[in-house]
Design an enzyme around this catalytic site. Structure first.
Site, PDB file in Angstrom:
ATOM      1  N   ASP A   1      -0.897   8.188   5.560  1.00  0.00           N
ATOM      2  CA  ASP A   1      -2.299   7.931   4.933  1.00  0.00           C
ATOM      3  C   ASP A   1      -2.269   6.605   4.023  1.00  0.00           C
ATOM      4  O   ASP A   1      -1.655   6.592   3.079  1.00  0.00           O
ATOM      5  CB  ASP A   1      -2.408   9.247   3.920  1.00  0.00           C
ATOM      6  CG  ASP A   1      -3.905   8.979   3.471  1.00  0.00           C
ATOM      7  OD1 ASP A   1      -4.617   8.440   3.980  1.00  0.00           O
ATOM      8  OD2 ASP A   1      -4.140   9.962   2.303  1.00  0.00           O
ATOM      9  N   THR A   2      -3.019   5.808   4.623  1.00  0.00           N
ATOM     10  CA  THR A   2      -3.023   4.451   4.047  1.00  0.00           C
ATOM     11  C   THR A   2      -4.144   4.585   2.716  1.00  0.00           C
ATOM     12  O   THR A   2      -4.378   3.650   2.080  1.00  0.00           O
ATOM     13  CB  THR A   2      -3.632   3.312   4.847  1.00  0.00           C
ATOM     14  OG1 THR A   2      -4.908   3.626   5.326  1.00  0.00           O
ATOM     15  CG2 THR A   2      -2.700   3.219   6.009  1.00  0.00           C
ATOM     16  N   GLY A   3      -4.852   5.620   2.757  1.00  0.00           N
ATOM     17  CA  GLY A   3      -6.021   5.969   1.643  1.00  0.00           C
ATOM     18  C   GLY A   3      -5.171   6.427   0.502  1.00  0.00           C
ATOM     19  O   GLY A   3      -6.130   7.112  -0.386  1.00  0.00           O
TER      20      GLY A   3
ATOM     21  N   ASP B   1      -8.766   3.529   6.224  1.00  0.00           N
ATOM     22  CA  ASP B   1      -7.942   4.868   5.904  1.00  0.00           C
ATOM     23  C   ASP B   1      -7.280   5.699   7.066  1.00  0.00           C
ATOM     24  O   ASP B   1      -8.411   6.120   7.792  1.00  0.00           O
ATOM     25  CB  ASP B   1      -8.695   5.782   4.871  1.00  0.00           C
ATOM     26  CG  ASP B   1      -8.075   6.928   4.339  1.00  0.00           C
ATOM     27  OD1 ASP B   1      -6.818   7.188   4.741  1.00  0.00           O
ATOM     28  OD2 ASP B   1      -8.792   7.560   3.638  1.00  0.00           O
ATOM     29  N   SER B   2      -6.324   5.574   7.364  1.00  0.00           N
ATOM     30  CA  SER B   2      -5.632   6.351   8.483  1.00  0.00           C
ATOM     31  C   SER B   2      -5.695   7.857   8.160  1.00  0.00           C
ATOM     32  O   SER B   2      -5.410   8.501   9.249  1.00  0.00           O
ATOM     33  CB  SER B   2      -4.141   5.704   8.577  1.00  0.00           C
ATOM     34  OG  SER B   2      -3.361   6.009   7.646  1.00  0.00           O
ATOM     35  N   GLY B   3      -5.952   8.092   7.012  1.00  0.00           N
ATOM     36  CA  GLY B   3      -5.774   9.536   6.729  1.00  0.00           C
ATOM     37  C   GLY B   3      -7.155  10.179   6.821  1.00  0.00           C
ATOM     38  O   GLY B   3      -7.283  11.504   6.453  1.00  0.00           O
ATOM     39  N   THR B   4      -8.108   9.617   7.396  1.00  0.00           N
ATOM     40  CA  THR B   4      -9.394  10.301   7.414  1.00  0.00           C
ATOM     41  C   THR B   4      -9.591  10.024   8.814  1.00  0.00           C
ATOM     42  O   THR B   4      -9.932   9.066   9.275  1.00  0.00           O
ATOM     43  CB  THR B   4     -10.530   9.473   6.506  1.00  0.00           C
ATOM     44  OG1 THR B   4     -10.022   9.917   5.113  1.00  0.00           O
ATOM     45  CG2 THR B   4     -11.734  10.075   6.785  1.00  0.00           C
ATOM     46  N   THR B   5     -10.509  11.024   9.519  1.00  0.00           N
ATOM     47  CA  THR B   5     -10.856  11.190  10.925  1.00  0.00           C
ATOM     48  C   THR B   5     -12.260  10.308  11.195  1.00  0.00           C
ATOM     49  O   THR B   5     -12.128   9.258  12.171  1.00  0.00           O
ATOM     50  CB  THR B   5     -10.867  12.172  11.532  1.00  0.00           C
ATOM     51  OG1 THR B   5      -9.693  13.058  11.233  1.00  0.00           O
ATOM     52  CG2 THR B   5     -11.359  12.314  13.081  1.00  0.00           C
TER      53      THR B   5
END
EC number: 3.4.23.24
Length: 405
Positions: free
Chosen positions: A107-109, A292-296
């Site tokens: 997660d980048t977020g 943000d890689s942690g959000t679809t």
């Protein structure tokens, strides 16, 4: 599958002399190979999109937020990958002297690493959710690790979507990509409403507790990588894996050139967006989204989201908290950033299908986020030391040309 690619200058020089001594040619790229990088492969988990679960989840979380007086401690990522909304990107790490395996969302977020305790309570948030849902991707038992250190500090994190985790702060050995870092601080979570652990790799200023060295910082300080920087390659929507490279960049994975954009926040990985072209319409979108890689999904303010939805004929559904749309969106959506950077994404990436119904992959939120449906079409290099994010159009390929950052 995880791998570490580590070449030192001494090894390369020794190899070069050995080749010369034998009268053999030195490969042209021998001095361009990665010196110190950690390459960590994603496991892509695909769960069927469920619009009903999405609506119930968001209604439940809104009720929880109204009841709670404590403000969210973090930037709110509406962690849609945590509620069965499509592919999520996770990596396998190990924790402790006995290498207890965990699969955690990369997660980048966010900025904290937390894992699920072996005796954790999983808080069910919607009907039909398994009471052990949070333990299915591995757990951690501190007492079984000889290197475990209980710091005696409470950990609590609540995201703006209402999901939360609570536990205790520990230090232990963390293994990732074949590398090992010692005395890494993280949280052992004993109560959570989140599907699985999270490896937050953002700025330390976005941590939920007083600032400490998170995983990317420790990788640098312990000499495993040269710089607190990493590159992100989610791969195509149909691919089974992607890659994050700590301390390096894969120059085979993008077209054109990488352009560095200034990060606009001291705590979050945000860059300046200018306009969006969609279905013959140019939408003004002067905002600074988190990549943000942690959000679809992708999230904008209601004003911007409504304009994007209107351009493709999508209509807001208040129950599902999504825009209903055609299942056959054609063409591209083009994101225009500062410095003339453009990333083009097929609109098909923004179609979510639930049975015979389809929904637009942009939704409303107070937090502006470009999620995985954007990031799959971009190659992104996050340089936290240099305060830039470099972007280029992604190139899907099995070829690799890794260099050190």
């Amino acid at each position: 599958m995880v791998s570490i690619i580590t070449f030192t200058k001494n090894v390369l020089v020794t190899l070069a002399f050995a080749l010369l001594a034998q009268g053999l040619a030195i490969p042209e790229d021998i001095d361009k190979r990665a010196e110190k990088v950690v390459s960590l492969d994603f496991t892509v988990t695909r769960k069927p999109f469920n619009a009903t679960a999405h609506g119930q989840h968001h209604q439940s979380q809104q009720q929880q937020q109204q009841q709670q007086q404590q403000p969210a401690q973090k930037r709110g990522t509406v962690q849609t990958s945590l509620i069965n909304e499509g592919p999520s990107y996770a990596a396998t790490i190990t924790v402790g002297s006995n290498k207890q395996q965990q699969t955690v969302i990369v997660d980048t977020g966010s900025s904290d690493l937390w894992v699920v305790d072996s005796a954790a309570v999983c808080q069910v948030t919607y009907p039909g959710q398994s009471p052990t849902f949070c333990k299915q991707d591995g757990t951690y038992k501190p007492s079984s690790s000889t290197t475990s250190q209980n710091l005696g500090k409470a950990f609590s994190i609540r995201y703006e979507d209402g999901s939360s985790s609570q536990g205790t702060v520990y230090k232990d050995t963390i293994g990732l990509g074949g590398a090992s870092i010692t005395n890494q601080q993280f949280a052992d979570v004993t109560t959570t409403s989140v599907d699985q652990g999270i490896l937050g790799i953002g700025f330390t200023g976005d941590e939920s507790s007083p600032t400490y060295d998170n995983v990317p910082v420790t990788l640098k300080k312990q000499g495993i990588i040269n710089k607190n920087a990493y590159s992100l390659y989610l791969n195509s929507a149909s691919a089974s894996s992607g890659t994050i490279i700590f301390g390096g960049v894969d120059n085979a994975k993008y077209t054109g050139s990488l352009t560095a954009l200034p990060i606009t926040s001291s705590n979050e990985l945000r860059v300046q967006l200018s306009t969006i072209n969609i279905a013959g319409t140019t939408v003004s979108a002067s905002t600074t989204p988190v990549l943000d890689s942690g959000t679809t999904l992708t999230y904008f303010s209601q004003t911007i989201a409504d304009k994007l939805a209107a351009a493709v004929g999508a209509k807001w559904n208040s129950y599902y908290q999504l825009y209903t749309s055609s299942c056959n969106l054609a063409g591209n959506i083009v994101f225009n950033f500062a410095k003339g950077v453009t990333i083009s994404v097929p609109l098909s990436e923004f179609v979510l299908q639930d049975g015979n119904s389809c929904y637009f992959g942009v939704s409303r939120d107070s937090a502006t986020i470009l999620g995985d449906n954007f990031l799959r079409r971009a190659y992104a290099v996050y340089d936290l030391d240099g305060n830039t994010i470099s972007l280029a159009q992604v190139k899907y390929t099995t070829s690799s040309s890794i260099s050190t950052l």
